[in-house]
Design a protein around this motif. Structure first.
Motif, short mmCIF file in Angstrom:
data_model
loop_
_atom_site.label_atom_id
_atom_site.label_comp_id
_atom_site.label_asym_id
_atom_site.label_seq_id
_atom_site.Cartn_x
_atom_site.Cartn_y
_atom_site.Cartn_z
N LEU A 83 -16.41 -26.12 -60.50
CA LEU A 83 -16.08 -25.72 -59.13
C LEU A 83 -17.01 -26.38 -58.12
CD1 LEU A 83 -15.32 -21.92 -59.67
CD2 LEU A 83 -13.68 -23.70 -59.01
N ILE A 84 -18.28 -26.53 -58.50
CA ILE A 84 -19.26 -27.14 -57.58
C ILE A 84 -19.08 -28.65 -57.53
CG2 ILE A 84 -21.70 -27.53 -57.06
CD1 ILE A 84 -22.33 -24.95 -58.62
N PHE A 85 -19.15 -29.29 -58.68
CA PHE A 85 -19.35 -30.74 -58.72
C PHE A 85 -18.06 -31.56 -58.71
CE2 PHE A 85 -23.07 -28.85 -60.99
CZ PHE A 85 -23.99 -29.07 -59.97
N SER A 86 -16.94 -30.93 -59.07
CA SER A 86 -15.67 -31.66 -59.03
C SER A 86 -15.07 -31.66 -57.62
CB SER A 86 -14.66 -31.04 -60.00
OG SER A 86 -15.06 -31.26 -61.34
N ASN A 87 -15.55 -30.78 -56.76
CA ASN A 87 -15.00 -30.66 -55.42
C ASN A 87 -15.94 -31.15 -54.33
OD1 ASN A 87 -12.40 -29.12 -55.98
ND2 ASN A 87 -13.90 -27.81 -56.99
N SER A 88 -17.08 -31.67 -54.71
CA SER A 88 -18.05 -32.14 -53.72
C SER A 88 -17.63 -33.47 -53.12
CB SER A 88 -19.43 -32.30 -54.38
OG SER A 88 -19.36 -33.28 -55.41
N PRO A 93 -24.16 -31.92 -53.23
CA PRO A 93 -25.26 -31.40 -54.06
C PRO A 93 -26.28 -32.50 -54.35
CG PRO A 93 -23.11 -30.83 -55.00
CD PRO A 93 -22.88 -31.88 -53.94
N ILE A 94 -27.55 -32.20 -54.15
CA ILE A 94 -28.63 -33.11 -54.53
C ILE A 94 -29.24 -32.53 -55.80
CG2 ILE A 94 -30.78 -34.21 -53.82
CD1 ILE A 94 -29.95 -33.79 -50.92
N PHE A 142 -27.05 -20.13 -55.85
CA PHE A 142 -27.07 -20.36 -54.40
C PHE A 142 -26.17 -21.55 -54.08
CE2 PHE A 142 -31.53 -18.50 -53.26
CZ PHE A 142 -31.28 -17.40 -54.07
N ALA A 143 -26.35 -22.62 -54.87
CA ALA A 143 -25.54 -23.82 -54.66
C ALA A 143 -24.06 -23.52 -54.84
CB ALA A 143 -25.98 -24.93 -55.62
N PHE A 144 -23.75 -22.69 -55.83
CA PHE A 144 -22.34 -22.33 -56.06
C PHE A 144 -21.76 -21.61 -54.85
CE2 PHE A 144 -19.41 -18.92 -57.43
CZ PHE A 144 -18.33 -19.72 -57.77
N SER A 162 -20.04 -24.09 -67.53
CA SER A 162 -19.13 -25.22 -67.32
C SER A 162 -18.09 -24.94 -66.24
CB SER A 162 -18.45 -25.58 -68.64
OG SER A 162 -17.75 -24.46 -69.17
N LYS A 163 -17.55 -23.73 -66.19
CA LYS A 163 -16.52 -23.42 -65.19
C LYS A 163 -17.10 -23.42 -63.78
CE LYS A 163 -13.47 -20.78 -68.27
NZ LYS A 163 -12.84 -19.46 -68.54
N THR A 164 -18.27 -22.80 -63.64
CA THR A 164 -18.94 -22.78 -62.34
C THR A 164 -19.32 -24.19 -61.92
OG1 THR A 164 -19.84 -20.60 -62.92
CG2 THR A 164 -20.83 -21.74 -61.03
#
Length: 336
Positions: free
Chosen positions: A115-120, A95-96, A78-80, A110-112
């Motif tokens: 995408l989430i945490f490097s662009n937040s 993201p919390i 969902f977060a992704f 790791s790839k997903t």
């Protein structure tokens, strides 16, 4: 000028009877004059995801930030999805981070995760444990602890610690509820009057396994199952108990433990995940090895014999640092 925030998470407190981080934080931000939109209160996971997506698409032009409760289980995806929609529409998202198992998800997906945490805009870690684990993997994270409305927690000073144990968690294999029964069985050899109250919903077969163990150990008269209780009810129940046990195999900084610290219970927990970041061993609680009933029972027996009430007093002092008065500036600073 009022800022508008979409908070994505499980807004299910009416169904679960538990006040969620989403509900607590959003209500506090509203008091700070932010406009909050919450999604989703749909119990069905597919409908919940669709509602989250629809809400984001309908509200995207007015949003300044999107907060996303991020877990290691299916809700991770969902977060992704929400995070990538935010990227597409150029909306700042935060993201919390929740759950002691989230570091394993970072490695497994790791790839997903990248995408989430490097662009937040910011990754918000409610524990230094998750902050540390994210930083080890190359992600920036800011530590903002889960907040307690500390004034609502009445501290009860236990003058004499008795062998009355309280356990509050979902009946889920991850949280190892059967360990609580094993611990009680051992304590009763020293204190025959010992009792245990277990509060929480049935999630998987661990509830049946726990009840089976109660029967096998002939502890039916010593163990009480309450089912789900809203926070204010289990807080009232806690007045009858002195030691709070946390038996989990994976953890972050569980709200139930923080609440127990605020209420004046002595904490005895496994050393899983983020617990050493929340509890200073032998200072404001006791930490033991995971899956070790004898060590946990021995520590509880020792607390009772020594009547070590100092642990609970120190624990209350610690969680007062999680009050909104202390935490608010950190949130206001990043939600400018």
């Amino acid at each position: 000028m009022s800022r508008t925030i979409l908070y994505i998470g499980n807004n299910l407190s009416k169904q679960s009877n538990y006040k969620t981080t989403l509900e607590t934080l959003s209500s506090l931000l509203i008091k700070e004059k932010y406009t909050l939109i919450l999604s989703s209160n749909k119990k069905n996971k597919v409908l919940r995801l669709l509602d989250m997506i629809f809400t984001l698409l309908m509200q995207k032009k007015k949003l300044n930030y999107v907060l996303i409760d991020t877990f290691s289980t299916k809700n991770f995806y969902f977060a992704f999805i929400i995070s990538q929609l935010c990227r597409f529409y150029k909306i700042k998202y935060l993201p919390i981070l929740h759950g002691g198992n989230l570091p394993f998800r970072l490695d497994k997906s790791s790839k997903t995760s990248k995408l989430i945490f490097s662009n937040s805009y910011k990754n918000v870690a409610p524990s230094n444990y998750l902050k540390s684990e994210f930083e080890k993997r190359g992600y920036d994270a800011i530590y903002i602890p889960n907040t307690l409305e500390i004034e609502k927690y009445i501290f009860k000073k236990r003058e004499q610690i008795k062998p009355n144990l309280l356990w509050v968690r979902s009946f889920k294999e991850l949280y190892n509820p059967t360990l609580a029964i094993e611990v009680l069985f051992l304590i009763k050899k020293e204190f025959p009057s010992a009792k245990l109250c277990m509060v929480g919903p049935e999630i998987d077969n661990s509830f049946n396994e726990t009840k089976k163990m109660v029967n096998e150990y002939d502890l039916n008269d010593s163990v009480k199952f309450t089912g789900v209780l809203p926070s204010y009810k289990w807080h009232k129940v806690s007045e009858l108990y002195d030691v709070f046990i946390n038996t989990t195999n994976f953890d972050n900084t569980p709200i139930s433990v923080m609440e127990a610290m605020a209420l004046g219970l002595t904490i005895v927990s496994t050393n899983a995940g983020g617990m050493p970041y929340l509890i200073n061993n032998y200072e404001d609680g006791i930490l033991v090895e995971k899956g070790n009933p004898k060590q946990m029972a021995d520590e509880i027996i020792n607390i009772i014999k020594l009547n070590n009430t100092n642990l609970s007093s120190k624990a209350r002092e610690k969680v007062e640092n999680f009050s909104w008065d202390v935490v608010r500036e950190k949130w206001l600073d990043i939600l400018k």
